[in-house]
Design a protein around this motif. Structure first.
Motif, short mmCIF file in Angstrom:
data_model
loop_
_atom_site.label_atom_id
_atom_site.label_comp_id
_atom_site.label_asym_id
_atom_site.label_seq_id
_atom_site.Cartn_x
_atom_site.Cartn_y
_atom_site.Cartn_z
N UNK A 65 -122.38 18.03 -3.63
CA UNK A 65 -123.25 19.21 -3.65
C UNK A 65 -124.59 18.81 -4.25
N UNK A 66 -125.67 19.14 -3.54
CA UNK A 66 -127.01 18.83 -4.03
C UNK A 66 -127.86 20.09 -3.99
N UNK A 67 -128.50 20.40 -5.10
CA UNK A 67 -129.50 21.46 -5.15
C UNK A 67 -130.86 20.78 -5.28
N UNK A 68 -131.68 20.94 -4.26
CA UNK A 68 -132.97 20.25 -4.20
C UNK A 68 -134.11 21.26 -4.10
N UNK A 69 -135.20 20.99 -4.80
CA UNK A 69 -136.36 21.86 -4.71
C UNK A 69 -137.59 21.18 -5.28
N UNK A 70 -138.68 21.93 -5.33
CA UNK A 70 -139.95 21.38 -5.79
C UNK A 70 -140.36 21.92 -7.15
N UNK A 71 -139.39 22.41 -7.92
CA UNK A 71 -139.68 22.92 -9.25
C UNK A 71 -139.64 21.82 -10.30
N UNK A 72 -139.69 22.18 -11.57
CA UNK A 72 -139.59 21.20 -12.66
C UNK A 72 -138.27 20.40 -12.61
N UNK A 73 -137.20 21.01 -12.08
CA UNK A 73 -135.94 20.30 -11.84
C UNK A 73 -135.86 20.03 -10.35
N UNK A 74 -136.00 18.76 -9.97
CA UNK A 74 -136.05 18.43 -8.54
C UNK A 74 -134.67 18.27 -7.90
N UNK A 75 -133.67 17.89 -8.71
CA UNK A 75 -132.37 17.57 -8.12
C UNK A 75 -131.25 17.81 -9.11
N UNK A 114 -127.39 21.62 -0.35
CA UNK A 114 -126.74 20.78 0.66
C UNK A 114 -125.30 20.55 0.25
N UNK A 115 -124.39 20.87 1.14
CA UNK A 115 -122.98 20.56 0.91
C UNK A 115 -122.56 19.51 1.93
N UNK A 116 -121.99 18.41 1.44
CA UNK A 116 -121.53 17.34 2.31
C UNK A 116 -120.05 17.06 2.01
N UNK A 117 -119.24 17.02 3.05
CA UNK A 117 -117.81 16.74 2.89
C UNK A 117 -117.47 15.52 3.73
N UNK A 118 -117.09 14.45 3.05
CA UNK A 118 -116.78 13.18 3.70
C UNK A 118 -115.26 13.01 3.75
N UNK A 128 -123.76 20.96 5.54
CA UNK A 128 -124.38 22.26 5.77
C UNK A 128 -125.50 22.46 4.76
N UNK A 129 -126.58 23.09 5.22
CA UNK A 129 -127.74 23.39 4.38
C UNK A 129 -127.89 24.91 4.30
N UNK A 130 -128.10 25.43 3.10
CA UNK A 130 -128.40 26.85 2.95
C UNK A 130 -129.54 26.99 1.94
N UNK A 131 -130.36 28.02 2.07
CA UNK A 131 -131.42 28.24 1.08
C UNK A 131 -130.83 28.63 -0.27
N UNK A 132 -131.60 28.42 -1.33
CA UNK A 132 -131.16 28.77 -2.67
C UNK A 132 -131.38 30.27 -2.88
N UNK A 133 -130.35 31.06 -2.59
CA UNK A 133 -130.43 32.51 -2.68
C UNK A 133 -129.71 32.97 -3.95
N UNK A 138 -124.60 30.53 -10.52
CA UNK A 138 -123.43 31.29 -10.06
C UNK A 138 -123.78 32.12 -8.84
N UNK A 139 -124.94 32.77 -8.84
CA UNK A 139 -125.33 33.60 -7.70
C UNK A 139 -125.56 32.78 -6.44
N UNK A 140 -126.14 31.59 -6.59
CA UNK A 140 -126.35 30.70 -5.43
C UNK A 140 -125.02 30.36 -4.78
N UNK A 141 -124.04 29.97 -5.60
CA UNK A 141 -122.76 29.55 -5.04
C UNK A 141 -121.91 30.75 -4.61
N UNK A 142 -122.08 31.87 -5.28
CA UNK A 142 -121.39 33.09 -4.84
C UNK A 142 -121.84 33.43 -3.42
N UNK A 143 -123.14 33.37 -3.18
CA UNK A 143 -123.68 33.62 -1.85
C UNK A 143 -123.15 32.59 -0.86
N UNK A 144 -123.14 31.33 -1.26
CA UNK A 144 -122.66 30.26 -0.38
C UNK A 144 -121.18 30.47 0.00
#
Length: 292
Positions: A65-75, A114-118, A128-133, A138-144
Motif C-alpha cells: 500500500x502506497x499513499x503518494x502526494x505532493x504535500x510535506x509527506x510525499x510517501x 496505490x494498492x498492489x497485490x503480488x 488499483x489506484x484511488x484518490x485520497x478521499x 482511517x477515512x481514506x481506507x474506509x472509503x477504499x
C-alpha cells in the motif's frame, strides 16, 4: 507488547470486524528513522490498516500500500505478506508541522492510494489506484474498503510511539434482515472509542468496553489472534544482482568517482557497501568460464 490481528463476528447481526494492535512490530519499524511525530502518527495508522487488509489474504501473496502526494509527506509505504510479516517507511520534508491530513499528504494535489497485490500464481501484480478521499488515514481506507468490497464499513485508527492500532467493522449482506437497527447501533457504540483505549486495551477488554450487552448475550465470536511481525531481512543476493545488472563498465565508473558502490535500502534503513575488490570478485563470479 505483542502485535496481533483479532477478528470477531456479531453472530446474530451479520456484522464482522477486527482489532489490530501493533506493539513490538511498530516499534521496530520506527527504529533508527527519527520520524517526526506527525509523520510517525500517519505511518503507524497506515501500518495497522495494512495488517488488517493483509490478514484477509487467503493464499500466499504480498500486499503493498502506497499513499503518494505532493504535500510535506510525499510517501507512506507498507508491505505485508499473508504470514503478516511487514515492513514500511515514510518519506517527508525535513520539518513537518501538524496540519490536517489532506494538507500533509497533498490529497487535493493529485494524491493517490496505490494498492498492489503480488500473487505467485499471477503473471503481473494486481494494481488499483484511488484518490485520497477523506480527512484521516482511517477515512481514506474506509472509503477504499467500501469501494472494493461493496459493503458499508467503519474504520477507526490511531498511533503513538509505542503502539499502532485500528478497529474495523463491516456490515454484511444479511445484516438488515437480522436486525434493521443493528449496524447503526454497533457503529454508534464504536464511535465512543477513545484513542487511548484503542492503543492500550487488549481485544477482549476493548470489545467488552464497547459492546458489553452483546458480549454478555454471547453474541460475539472472537477468533484466535494472528501474530504480526516486523520483517526486514538483509538481502545481499538481491543487491549483488542489482550491481551485475548495471554492468561491469558502469560499476567501475561509479567506483572511480566515489571509491565504493553504496546502495541504500530506505525501507529497511540499511546500507550495502562494495569496495573495488568486492566488485571485481562479483563480476569474476559471474564471468563465463574460459573454454579450453
Amino acid at each position: 507488547m505483542t502485535s496481533t490481528v483479532r477478528r470477531f463476528l456479531f453472530e446474530g447481526l451479520d456484522i464482522r470486524g477486527a482489532i489490530v494492535h501493533l506493539g513490538d512490530a511498530w516499534q521496530q519499524m520506527q527504529a533508527g528513522h527519527d520520524y517526526q511525530p506527525t509523520v510517525a502518527q500517519l505511518l503507524g495508522e497506515t501500518a495497522a490498516v495494512t495488517a488488517l487488509i493483509a490478514a484477509q489474504l487467503k493464499q500466499p501473496g504480498r500486499l503493498t500500500l502506497q499513499l503518494r502526494g505532493n504535500g510535506p509527506i510525499q510517501l507512506l509505504v507498507m508491505d505485508c505478506n499473508e504470514q503478516l510479516q511487514m515492513r514500511g517507511m515514510a518519506r517527508s520534508n525535513p520539518v513537518v508541522l501538524p496540519a490536517p491530513m489532506p494538507e500533509l499528504l497533498g490529497a487535493h494535489q493529485g494524491g493517490q492510494l496505490l494498492m498492489s497485490l503480488d500473487l505467485p500464481t499471477a503473471r503481473q501484480p494486481y494494481q488499483s489506484y484511488v484518490p485520497l478521499v477523506g480527512d484521516s488515514i482511517a477515512a481514506i481506507f474506509e472509503h477504499y474498503l467500501e469501494q472494493s468490497e461493496q459493503q458499508p464499513s467503519k474504520l477507526i485508527a490511531s498511533a503513538s510511539p509505542r503502539a499502532a492500532a485500528c478497529l474495523f467493522l463491516q456490515k454484511m449482506p444479511d445484516a438488515d434482515r437480522h436486525d434493521a437497527d443493528g449496524w447503526s447501533r454497533i457503529t454508534q457504540l464504536a464511535a465512543t472509542l477513545k484513542p487511548a483505549e484503542l492503543l492500550e486495551l487488549d481485544a477482549e477488554t476493548l470489545l467488552r468496553r464497547l459492546f458489553h450487552e452483546d458480549i454478555e448475550a454471547g453474541g460475539i465470536r472472537i477468533y484466535d489472534a494472528q501474530p504480526v511481525v516486523y520483517h526486514c531481512p538483509e538481502d545481499w543476493d538481491k543487491v549483488r544482482d542489482m550491481i551485475r545488472g548495471i554492468g561491469k563498465a558502469d560499476a567501475e565508473t561509479i567506483l572511480a568517482e566515489h571509491g565504493e558502490i553504496l546502495i541504500r535500502d530506505d525501507i529497511c534503513n540499511r546500507e550495502y557497501r562494495f569496495d573495488a575488490a568486492a566488485v571485481a570478485a562479483l563480476f569474476a563470479e559471474s564471468a563465463p568460464e574460459n573454454l579450453h
